[in-house]
Design an enzyme around this catalytic site. Structure first.
Site, PDB file in Angstrom:
ATOM      1  N   SER A   1      50.020  29.828  18.819  1.00 59.37           N
ATOM      2  CA  SER A   1      48.690  29.220  18.731  1.00 59.37           C
ATOM      3  C   SER A   1      47.744  30.020  17.841  1.00 59.37           C
ATOM      4  O   SER A   1      46.538  29.768  17.844  1.00 59.37           O
ATOM      5  CB  SER A   1      48.077  29.097  20.135  1.00 59.37           C
ATOM      6  OG  SER A   1      48.912  28.362  20.994  1.00 59.37           O
TER       7      SER A   1
ATOM      8  N   GLU B   1      51.583  22.769  30.932  1.00 58.42           N
ATOM      9  CA  GLU B   1      52.874  22.209  30.543  1.00 58.42           C
ATOM     10  C   GLU B   1      53.796  22.045  31.746  1.00 58.42           C
ATOM     11  O   GLU B   1      54.447  21.003  31.908  1.00 58.42           O
ATOM     12  CB  GLU B   1      53.558  23.104  29.496  1.00 58.42           C
ATOM     13  CG  GLU B   1      54.896  22.540  29.045  1.00 58.42           C
ATOM     14  CD  GLU B   1      55.722  23.523  28.248  1.00 58.42           C
ATOM     15  OE1 GLU B   1      56.961  23.520  28.424  1.00 58.42           O
ATOM     16  OE2 GLU B   1      55.156  24.288  27.449  1.00 58.42           O
TER      17      GLU B   1
ATOM     18  N   THR C   1      58.665  25.621  28.011  1.00 55.70           N
ATOM     19  CA  THR C   1      59.258  25.913  26.697  1.00 55.70           C
ATOM     20  C   THR C   1      58.877  27.268  26.128  1.00 55.70           C
ATOM     21  O   THR C   1      59.523  27.736  25.183  1.00 55.70           O
ATOM     22  CB  THR C   1      58.847  24.837  25.673  1.00 55.70           C
ATOM     23  OG1 THR C   1      57.414  24.804  25.567  1.00 55.70           O
ATOM     24  CG2 THR C   1      59.370  23.473  26.088  1.00 55.70           C
TER      25      THR C   1
ATOM     26  N   HIS D   1      50.466  26.197  35.111  1.00 52.74           N
ATOM     27  CA  HIS D   1      50.337  25.988  33.668  1.00 52.74           C
ATOM     28  C   HIS D   1      50.358  24.493  33.347  1.00 52.74           C
ATOM     29  O   HIS D   1      51.119  23.728  33.943  1.00 52.74           O
ATOM     30  CB  HIS D   1      51.486  26.702  32.945  1.00 52.74           C
ATOM     31  CG  HIS D   1      51.308  26.782  31.464  1.00 52.74           C
ATOM     32  ND1 HIS D   1      51.542  25.724  30.623  1.00 52.74           N
ATOM     33  CD2 HIS D   1      50.929  27.813  30.661  1.00 52.74           C
ATOM     34  CE1 HIS D   1      51.322  26.095  29.375  1.00 52.74           C
ATOM     35  NE2 HIS D   1      50.937  27.355  29.373  1.00 52.74           N
TER      36      HIS D   1
END
Length: 373
Positions: free
Chosen positions: A350, A151, A219, A149
């Protein structure tokens, strides 16, 4: 429609269908800020080429809109591959996404000399500071997340600011327990590295780098699992080397962002109050949306959809991804059964509000109903 739901205590009843919307849903501050920065950047530099490093957020509508505005999205050839910045020049403008970019990518972009617009979420920056402090103090960062990912890759790269900074990424409790087995001497370093060969820092040596551990997380992961993983690792160190070792060689901080936590809490509250099914709206590659879907699926039938078009009122069908099945979608006819029904709705961070409204319209249309007014 979202405003209508808010004004009626997040509830809308039409005929024998009751729509319940979780009280925390959709765009969070970090996402809203990133998207706003991207739109502003396109307006501020109308005559320049504007590039985006990966997707700004994991929402197909938002990314498609940026493409239509002339923003070129740079994609890696594979999940763990490298971006190609060779075509960039000093005249170009480059957006860094809400997830952030790795130290190597940032350095490469800075060396090009292009204009950089950083939309990295503040909650992500907080995790970066945490894992950097682990590396500075000689602790390996054990990150609960997906190693591929954006992030997590950006977060993991922060430990490389220090010569002996290291990380290991665990996807779930099962993987965390493998790490615990090694800590307690119940599995070998070779076995561990076979499992985590793509999810560790270069030069990772389990015997050296799993002595002192600091836990952090992507997160958008499921908060309860992150906390459970931290507790499991701390317990393993104590079982292996005693309470003193746990006190000196283990650190843990809950780095789940507040918006993620609030959305997970809100959906638990909604389910506790009573719904028959849940519809979760958001990208199939959106980690926080997948966490919401997994949370809902523990209790009620759950349909994770990307867009309202996944619901076909004429066929009375829904195209969705089951929470327990990765990278696979299915179609279900008559997913809204006859008789009174309570349908809960939530959306990932999102997902714009108008997309939630579109889903409500199609749900009601499946029963031949419409939004009042």
């Amino acid at each position: 429609i979202v405003d209508l739901l808010r004004s009626h205590d997040f509830r809308l009843t039409v005929g024998d269908v009751t729509i319940r919307l979780a009280k925390e849903f959709g765009f969070c501050y970090g996402v809203e800020r990133a998207v706003d920065y991207a739109y502003q950047t396109r307006r501020k530099f109308p005559d320049r080429r504007v590039f985006l490093v990966g997707e700004i957020i994991h929402n197909p509508h938002v990314n498609d809109r940026l493409r239509k505005m002339g923003v070129e999205i740079l994609m890696r050839p594979e999940p763990t591959g490298a971006f190609d910045f060779s075509a960039l020049t000093t005249d170009d403008v480059v957006l860094m996404p809400a997830f952030g970019v790795t130290i190597d990518d940032f350095t490469a972009l800075r060396d090009v000399g292009c204009v950089l617009v950083d939309t990295t979420c503040g909650s992500v920056l907080n995790v970066w500071k945490r894992v950097e402090s682990y590396a500075r103090d000689g602790f390996t960062a054990l990150i609960h997340g997906k190693y591929y990912h954006e992030e997590t890759r950006a977060t993991a790269s922060q430990v490389r600011k220090y010569a002996d900074g290291h990380y290991l990424v665990v996807r779930n409790m099962d993987e965390a327990r493998l790490v615990c087995e090694f800590i307690e001497g119940r599995t070998s370093a070779d076995t561990l590295m076979t499992t985590f060969r793509r999810a560790v820092s270069p030069g990772f040596d389990p015997d050296r780098h799993l002595r002192r551990i600091g836990v952090a997380n992507q997160t958008t992961m499921l908060a309860r699992e992150s906390l459970a993983i931290a507790a499991e690792v701390g317990d393993a160190i104590e079982r292996a080397r005693g309470a003193e070792a746990r006190a000196t060689d283990f650190r843990s901080f809950d780095t789940i962002c507040s918006a993620t936590q609030e959305r997970q809490d809100a959906v638990r509250e909604l389910i506790d109050e009573g719904v028959d099914v849940m519809v979760v709206i958001g990208g199939f590659n959106s980690s926080n949306t997948m966490s919401l879907a997994a949370l809902c699926a523990d209790t009620v039938p759950t349909y994770h959809i990307e867009t309202a078009t996944a619901i076909d009122p004429e066929r009375r069908s829904i195209h969705y991804r089951p929470a327990a099945i990765k990278h696979s979608e299915v179609d279900l006819v008559d997913w809204v059964p006859a008789g009174p029904i309570r349908i809960g709705i939530t959306a990932g961070a999102s997902t714009p509000n108008n997309k939630i409204g579109d889903v409500v319209r199609r749900i009601l249309a499946t029963r031949g109903l419409a939004v009042p007014g």
